[in-house]
Design a protein around this motif. Structure first.
Motif, short mmCIF file in Angstrom:
data_model
loop_
_atom_site.label_atom_id
_atom_site.label_comp_id
_atom_site.label_asym_id
_atom_site.label_seq_id
_atom_site.Cartn_x
_atom_site.Cartn_y
_atom_site.Cartn_z
N GLU A 1 0.82 -1.21 0.00
CA GLU A 1 0.00 0.00 0.00
C GLU A 1 0.86 1.26 0.00
OE1 GLU A 1 -3.22 0.18 -0.35
OE2 GLU A 1 -3.49 -2.00 -0.37
N LEU A 2 2.01 1.22 0.66
CA LEU A 2 2.86 2.40 0.77
C LEU A 2 3.96 2.43 -0.28
CD1 LEU A 2 3.25 2.64 4.65
CD2 LEU A 2 1.67 3.89 3.18
N ASN A 3 3.96 1.43 -1.17
CA ASN A 3 4.97 1.35 -2.22
C ASN A 3 6.38 1.37 -1.63
OD1 ASN A 3 5.79 1.13 -4.91
ND2 ASN A 3 5.99 3.33 -5.17
N ALA A 4 6.57 0.60 -0.58
CA ALA A 4 7.84 0.56 0.13
C ALA A 4 8.83 -0.36 -0.58
CB ALA A 4 7.63 0.07 1.56
N SER A 5 10.11 -0.14 -0.33
CA SER A 5 11.15 -1.04 -0.84
C SER A 5 11.24 -2.23 0.10
CB SER A 5 12.50 -0.33 -0.89
OG SER A 5 12.50 0.68 -1.88
N ILE A 6 11.16 -3.44 -0.48
CA ILE A 6 11.19 -4.66 0.32
C ILE A 6 12.52 -5.37 0.10
CG2 ILE A 6 10.10 -6.88 0.75
CD1 ILE A 6 7.48 -5.68 -0.23
N ILE A 7 13.21 -5.65 1.17
CA ILE A 7 14.49 -6.35 1.10
C ILE A 7 14.34 -7.67 1.84
CG2 ILE A 7 16.94 -6.29 1.67
CD1 ILE A 7 16.78 -3.27 1.56
N LYS A 8 14.44 -8.76 1.10
CA LYS A 8 14.36 -10.10 1.69
C LYS A 8 15.77 -10.68 1.70
CE LYS A 8 9.70 -10.86 -0.14
NZ LYS A 8 8.84 -11.72 -1.00
N LEU A 9 16.31 -10.80 2.89
CA LEU A 9 17.68 -11.29 3.03
C LEU A 9 17.69 -12.78 3.33
CD1 LEU A 9 19.24 -8.40 5.11
CD2 LEU A 9 19.42 -8.78 2.67
N GLY A 10 18.54 -13.51 2.64
CA GLY A 10 18.65 -14.94 2.87
C GLY A 10 19.21 -15.64 1.66
N ALA A 11 19.56 -16.91 1.84
CA ALA A 11 20.19 -17.68 0.77
C ALA A 11 19.28 -17.82 -0.44
CB ALA A 11 20.60 -19.04 1.30
N SER A 12 17.97 -17.90 -0.24
CA SER A 12 17.04 -18.09 -1.35
C SER A 12 16.46 -16.78 -1.87
CB SER A 12 15.90 -19.02 -0.92
OG SER A 12 15.19 -18.45 0.17
N SER A 13 16.92 -15.67 -1.32
CA SER A 13 16.37 -14.37 -1.72
C SER A 13 17.06 -13.84 -2.96
CB SER A 13 16.54 -13.38 -0.56
OG SER A 13 16.19 -12.08 -0.97
N GLU A 14 16.34 -12.98 -3.67
CA GLU A 14 16.90 -12.32 -4.85
C GLU A 14 17.15 -10.84 -4.58
OE1 GLU A 14 14.40 -13.07 -8.18
OE2 GLU A 14 14.84 -15.23 -8.24
N SER A 15 17.11 -10.46 -3.31
CA SER A 15 17.45 -9.09 -2.91
C SER A 15 18.89 -9.07 -2.46
CB SER A 15 16.54 -8.62 -1.76
OG SER A 15 15.20 -8.60 -2.16
N TYR A 16 19.67 -8.17 -3.05
CA TYR A 16 21.09 -8.12 -2.74
C TYR A 16 21.50 -6.71 -2.35
CZ TYR A 16 20.71 -12.33 -5.61
OH TYR A 16 20.32 -13.53 -6.13
N ILE A 17 22.46 -6.64 -1.42
CA ILE A 17 23.04 -5.36 -1.02
C ILE A 17 24.55 -5.54 -0.95
CG2 ILE A 17 23.28 -3.66 0.82
CD1 ILE A 17 20.42 -4.02 1.50
N ASN A 18 25.26 -4.69 -1.66
CA ASN A 18 26.71 -4.74 -1.72
C ASN A 18 27.30 -3.96 -0.55
OD1 ASN A 18 29.39 -4.93 -2.45
ND2 ASN A 18 29.23 -3.48 -4.14
N ILE A 19 28.08 -4.62 0.29
CA ILE A 19 28.63 -3.95 1.47
C ILE A 19 29.70 -2.95 1.10
CG2 ILE A 19 28.14 -5.94 2.94
CD1 ILE A 19 31.16 -6.53 2.89
N PHE A 20 30.20 -3.00 -0.15
CA PHE A 20 31.24 -2.07 -0.58
C PHE A 20 30.66 -0.80 -1.21
CE2 PHE A 20 33.57 -6.04 -0.37
CZ PHE A 20 34.74 -5.66 0.25
N ASP A 21 29.36 -0.70 -1.27
CA ASP A 21 28.74 0.51 -1.82
C ASP A 21 29.10 1.73 -0.99
OD1 ASP A 21 27.57 -0.83 -3.87
OD2 ASP A 21 25.52 -0.71 -3.11
#
Length: 281
Positions: A122-142
């Motif tokens: 409803e709020l058009n939020a960014s969803i981050i699903k962290l885990g081995a089977s997730s397709e959401s990624y965040i680079n710690i070197f950013d």
């Protein structure tokens, strides 16, 4: 009848006369709960001009608006919600998220039980699903442009300090020699991407570089040798290789929800809090 009418009209006039006869005729019995309403200063209330509606005062039913980000009034913005099971803690939290959203406030939500799915849509939020089977990624070197205040300098130096602390955390402990080697290799992988201690190198075509211009864990892994390389291998080729990716989620959204359902309790306490609030806030 006529005299009684005249008397009542007389009582309504603002004559400012403390007459005993008038007092005898006009006196009425009144309950203490009713008379307390004639004393507006008998109980305090909270009403901040730019505040968010929290609820009503149980003593006088006045509305309570709190601006917890007002540093002139409050020392910090922390808030705790207590209540028995089923008393409405989750409902109140979601209500506060909605009201904060209307005020344009940035919000980071940690959701270990996936109960904010509907709210996120409803709020058009960014969803981050962290885990081995997730397709959401965040680079710690950013390195993000917002990671420093406007009057501060030294993007890379600040980032390296955070990265050393991060690796010290996931490796449990490191010697000073290992920290020195790690810092040297981190500087090298950033230099290979054209990023140095000169903040101007973080700009390309007058725009701040994106995640695709940043190194990843594999770049550091290829530079390391011995014990450090062995300890980093699970994060590059093993079960934690989802950390070895470029960021593919929108982190500039005003509302970001982190689903931690697939993460182990260890990473929830020791990795997540350090990583997101240390690197991206």
């Amino acid at each position: 009848m006529r005299s009684s009418l005249v008397l009542h009209c007389f009582l309504l006039l603002p004559l400012l006369i403390n007459s005993k006869d008038i007092k005898e005729v006009s006196k009425r019995n009144i309950l203490t709960s009713s008379i307390s309403a004639t004393y507006p200063l008998i109980s305090s209330s909270l009403f901040d001009e730019n505040g968010i509606f929290i609820g009503t005062n149980v003593y006088n039913n006045s509305l309570i608006f709190i601006d917890k980000y007002n540093r002139n009034k409050y020392k910090n913005s922390n808030m705790c919600i207590f209540g028995t099971s089923g008393s409405g803690k989750s409902f109140f939290t979601k209500l506060m998220i909605l009201r904060n959203s209307l005020m344009g406030l940035e919000q980071y939500i940690i959701d270990p039980d996936r109960e904010y799915n509907k709210l996120a849509e409803e709020l058009n939020a960014s969803i981050i699903k962290l885990g081995a089977s997730s397709e959401s990624y965040i680079n710690i070197f950013d390195i993000r442009e917002e990671s420093l205040e406007e009057d501060q300098k030294g993007y890379l130096a600040t980032k390296i300090n955070k990265l050393i602390n991060f690796f010290n955390l996931i490796f449990n402990s490191m010697t000073e020699i290992e920290k020195s080697i790690l810092e040297e290799k981190i500087i090298q992988i950033y230099e290979e991407k054209g990023i140095t201690f000169n903040d101007k190198t973080l700009y390309k075509n007058k725009k701040f570089k994106t995640t695709k211009d940043m190194p990843i864990l594999e770049d550091l892994y290829n530079k390391l040798e011995g014990n450090l390389k062995t300890r980093l291998k699970p994060f590059v080729y093993g079960s934690l290789s989802y950390l070895n990716k470029h960021t593919n989620v929108e982190l500039n959204n005003s509302i970001i929800i982190y689903f931690l359902f697939f993460l182990f309790l260890y990473f929830f306490f020791f990795y997540f809090f350090f990583f997101f609030f240390f690197f991206y806030k």
